[in-house]
Write a protein that holds these residues in place. Structure first.
Motif, PDB file in Angstrom:
ATOM      1  N   SER A 130       0.847  -1.197   0.000  1.00  0.00           N
ATOM      2  CA  SER A 130       0.000   0.000   0.000  1.00  0.00           C
ATOM      3  C   SER A 130       0.874   1.236   0.000  1.00  0.00           C
ATOM      4  O   SER A 130       1.764   1.385   0.835  1.00  0.00           O
ATOM      5  CB  SER A 130      -0.910   0.010   1.231  1.00  0.00           C
ATOM      6  OG  SER A 130      -1.700   1.181   1.258  1.00  0.00           O
ATOM      7  N   THR A 131       0.612   2.128  -0.963  1.00  0.00           N
ATOM      8  CA  THR A 131       1.316   3.401  -1.054  1.00  0.00           C
ATOM      9  C   THR A 131       0.291   4.504  -1.244  1.00  0.00           C
ATOM     10  O   THR A 131      -0.437   4.511  -2.248  1.00  0.00           O
ATOM     11  CB  THR A 131       2.309   3.412  -2.240  1.00  0.00           C
ATOM     12  OG1 THR A 131       3.217   2.317  -2.093  1.00  0.00           O
ATOM     13  CG2 THR A 131       3.094   4.719  -2.270  1.00  0.00           C
ATOM     14  N   GLY A 132       0.215   5.399  -0.280  1.00  0.00           N
ATOM     15  CA  GLY A 132      -0.741   6.488  -0.385  1.00  0.00           C
ATOM     16  C   GLY A 132      -2.175   6.031  -0.479  1.00  0.00           C
ATOM     17  O   GLY A 132      -3.003   6.666  -1.136  1.00  0.00           O
ATOM     18  N   GLY A 133      -2.470   4.900   0.160  1.00  0.00           N
ATOM     19  CA  GLY A 133      -3.838   4.382   0.151  1.00  0.00           C
ATOM     20  C   GLY A 133      -4.181   3.560  -1.072  1.00  0.00           C
ATOM     21  O   GLY A 133      -5.317   3.096  -1.205  1.00  0.00           O
ATOM     22  N   THR A 134      -3.226   3.374  -1.970  1.00  0.00           N
ATOM     23  CA  THR A 134      -3.448   2.578  -3.179  1.00  0.00           C
ATOM     24  C   THR A 134      -2.694   1.265  -3.079  1.00  0.00           C
ATOM     25  O   THR A 134      -1.504   1.243  -2.765  1.00  0.00           O
ATOM     26  CB  THR A 134      -2.979   3.336  -4.434  1.00  0.00           C
ATOM     27  OG1 THR A 134      -3.710   4.559  -4.539  1.00  0.00           O
ATOM     28  CG2 THR A 134      -3.204   2.508  -5.687  1.00  0.00           C
ATOM     29  N   TYR A 135      -3.390   0.173  -3.364  1.00  0.00           N
ATOM     30  CA  TYR A 135      -2.775  -1.140  -3.299  1.00  0.00           C
ATOM     31  C   TYR A 135      -2.118  -1.493  -4.631  1.00  0.00           C
ATOM     32  O   TYR A 135      -2.641  -1.168  -5.711  1.00  0.00           O
ATOM     33  CB  TYR A 135      -3.811  -2.216  -2.960  1.00  0.00           C
ATOM     34  CG  TYR A 135      -4.400  -2.098  -1.577  1.00  0.00           C
ATOM     35  CD1 TYR A 135      -3.627  -2.320  -0.453  1.00  0.00           C
ATOM     36  CD2 TYR A 135      -5.746  -1.778  -1.405  1.00  0.00           C
ATOM     37  CE1 TYR A 135      -4.166  -2.230   0.815  1.00  0.00           C
ATOM     38  CE2 TYR A 135      -6.296  -1.683  -0.133  1.00  0.00           C
ATOM     39  CZ  TYR A 135      -5.504  -1.902   0.972  1.00  0.00           C
ATOM     40  OH  TYR A 135      -6.041  -1.804   2.222  1.00  0.00           O
ATOM     41  N   THR A 136      -0.994  -2.190  -4.549  1.00  0.00           N
ATOM     42  CA  THR A 136      -0.260  -2.617  -5.737  1.00  0.00           C
ATOM     43  C   THR A 136       0.067  -4.096  -5.626  1.00  0.00           C
ATOM     44  O   THR A 136       0.483  -4.570  -4.559  1.00  0.00           O
ATOM     45  CB  THR A 136       1.048  -1.816  -5.894  1.00  0.00           C
ATOM     46  OG1 THR A 136       0.743  -0.422  -5.980  1.00  0.00           O
ATOM     47  CG2 THR A 136       1.806  -2.246  -7.154  1.00  0.00           C
ATOM     48  N   TRP A 137      -0.104  -4.810  -6.720  1.00  0.00           N
ATOM     49  CA  TRP A 137       0.193  -6.238  -6.796  1.00  0.00           C
ATOM     50  C   TRP A 137       1.583  -6.424  -7.391  1.00  0.00           C
ATOM     51  O   TRP A 137       1.886  -5.904  -8.466  1.00  0.00           O
ATOM     52  CB  TRP A 137      -0.855  -6.938  -7.663  1.00  0.00           C
ATOM     53  CG  TRP A 137      -0.535  -8.336  -8.089  1.00  0.00           C
ATOM     54  CD1 TRP A 137       0.011  -8.745  -9.277  1.00  0.00           C
ATOM     55  CD2 TRP A 137      -0.757  -9.533  -7.345  1.00  0.00           C
ATOM     56  NE1 TRP A 137       0.141 -10.104  -9.317  1.00  0.00           N
ATOM     57  CE2 TRP A 137      -0.326 -10.618  -8.138  1.00  0.00           C
ATOM     58  CE3 TRP A 137      -1.282  -9.800  -6.075  1.00  0.00           C
ATOM     59  CZ2 TRP A 137      -0.405 -11.948  -7.718  1.00  0.00           C
ATOM     60  CZ3 TRP A 137      -1.359 -11.114  -5.651  1.00  0.00           C
ATOM     61  CH2 TRP A 137      -0.935 -12.169  -6.455  1.00  0.00           C
ATOM     62  N   THR A 138       2.426  -7.173  -6.692  1.00  0.00           N
ATOM     63  CA  THR A 138       3.774  -7.454  -7.179  1.00  0.00           C
ATOM     64  C   THR A 138       3.993  -8.953  -7.193  1.00  0.00           C
ATOM     65  O   THR A 138       4.006  -9.586  -6.125  1.00  0.00           O
ATOM     66  CB  THR A 138       4.849  -6.793  -6.288  1.00  0.00           C
ATOM     67  OG1 THR A 138       4.603  -5.375  -6.215  1.00  0.00           O
ATOM     68  CG2 THR A 138       6.241  -7.034  -6.859  1.00  0.00           C
ATOM     69  N   PRO A 139       4.159  -9.558  -8.378  1.00  0.00           N
ATOM     70  CA  PRO A 139       4.390 -11.012  -8.425  1.00  0.00           C
ATOM     71  C   PRO A 139       5.655 -11.411  -7.694  1.00  0.00           C
ATOM     72  O   PRO A 139       6.632 -10.651  -7.638  1.00  0.00           O
ATOM     73  CB  PRO A 139       4.524 -11.284  -9.930  1.00  0.00           C
ATOM     74  CG  PRO A 139       3.814 -10.157 -10.604  1.00  0.00           C
ATOM     75  CD  PRO A 139       4.066  -8.964  -9.713  1.00  0.00           C
TER      76      PRO A 139
END
Length: 293
Positions: A278-287
């Motif tokens: 989570s960065t700045g309230g945004t989720y990111t998917w990283t394989p």
């Protein structure tokens, strides 16, 4: 561009989790996610279609061999012009791991939608249609077959036209064999189940930890809590077949906030194992391709 996920493996301590592909679905995104503007979400569609991977997760924990979900089965069908569903590779990919159906001692169902039960018996019924042939027995005849009691009680009152299990090919072979598990139950060293209702009333996740206790990280096999990596960046995306969308969203939010967790999302394209940050309230998917990466 997104492609069906291929066979892959990660390890947590001495336990391994291997994704075994069975097939894929090429589906109308407007049917699965109503009202979504995909032009604002580039990279998730292939020629305007949403691809879903179909497969199972093989857990080797100690001397136990566990399959989580049984994919879509041996089918190749067009569904009313809105989808193409193709399966049949699971046993071949299992053989690639040096195992046969007789080597599996436990099957765990996250839930009983047709794309998670296709290898229950030796007949895989087509969507929205009864089985063409009568099954002769369970595919994994030497295995325990586990699910939540809420899931088992829910489906006999519904029909396969709702995406649920065919009575003759799935429910009847399991009747008298199925065993019920609930949150916290251990099915192997370091392997437990967790109630995650919403997509269906009895949906389960399967959590894998290092039984030695050497690390804090876990792997969570999420079933249909997530269908597309687009839901990581926007958890508000509602899957059309969620029985309780609000409950499914709450479970999804909780899953995305879990610390020290590798998510195993069997419907994702390309890579089914990944971490959520989570960065700045945004989720990111990283394989990820290994624990500790």
């Amino acid at each position: 561009m997104p492609q069906p996920a291929s066979r892959s493996r990660i390890a947590i301590g001495d336990t391994t989790i291997t994704y075994l592909p069975d097939g894929f679905g090429v589906q109308d995104p407007d049917v699965l996610f109503t009202g979504v503007d995909w032009t604002t979400r580039p990279g998730y569609l292939e020629d305007g279609q949403l691809i879903l991977s179909f497969g199972s997760f093989l857990i080797r924990a100690g001397d136990q061999r566990i399959l989580v979900d049984l994919a879509v089965g041996k089918i190749d069908v067009e569904v009313h012009g809105t989808a193409r569903l193709k399966g049949g590779s699971l046993l071949r990919n299992l053989a690639g791991e040096g195992l046969s159906a007789d080597d599996i001692d436990t099957v765990v169902y996250t839930h009983l939608h047709l794309d998670h039960v296709g290898w229950t018996s030796d007949v895989a019924p087509l969507p929205n249609a009864p089985a063409a042939d009568s099954p002769t027995g369970l595919t994994f005849a030497h295995a325990r077959h586990l699910m939540s009691e809420d899931e088992w009680r829910y489906w006999p009152t519904r029909t396969a036209t709702m995406g649920g299990p065919d009575a003759e090919a799935v429910l009847e072979p399991l009747d008298g064999v199925v065993e019920f598990v609930e949150t916290g139950d251990s099915i192997a060293p370091g392997v437990t189940v967790e109630a995650t209702p919403g997509h269906t009333p009895g949906h389960l996740a399967v959590v894998v930890r290092d039984p030695s206790g050497a690390g804090t990280e876990s792997v969570c096999i999420v079933g249909d809590i997530l269908h597309s990596a687009a839901q990581v960046g926007d958890p508000a995306l509602v899957f059309s077949f969620d029985v309780d969308p609000d409950q499914a969203r709450a479970v999804r939010d909780r899953m995305l906030r879990r610390p020290d967790t590798v998510i195993a999302a069997g419907h994702f394209t390309d890579d089914v194992f990944g971490r959520v940050t989570s960065t700045g309230g945004t989720y990111t998917w990283t394989p990820v391709h290994s624990i500790g990466e």
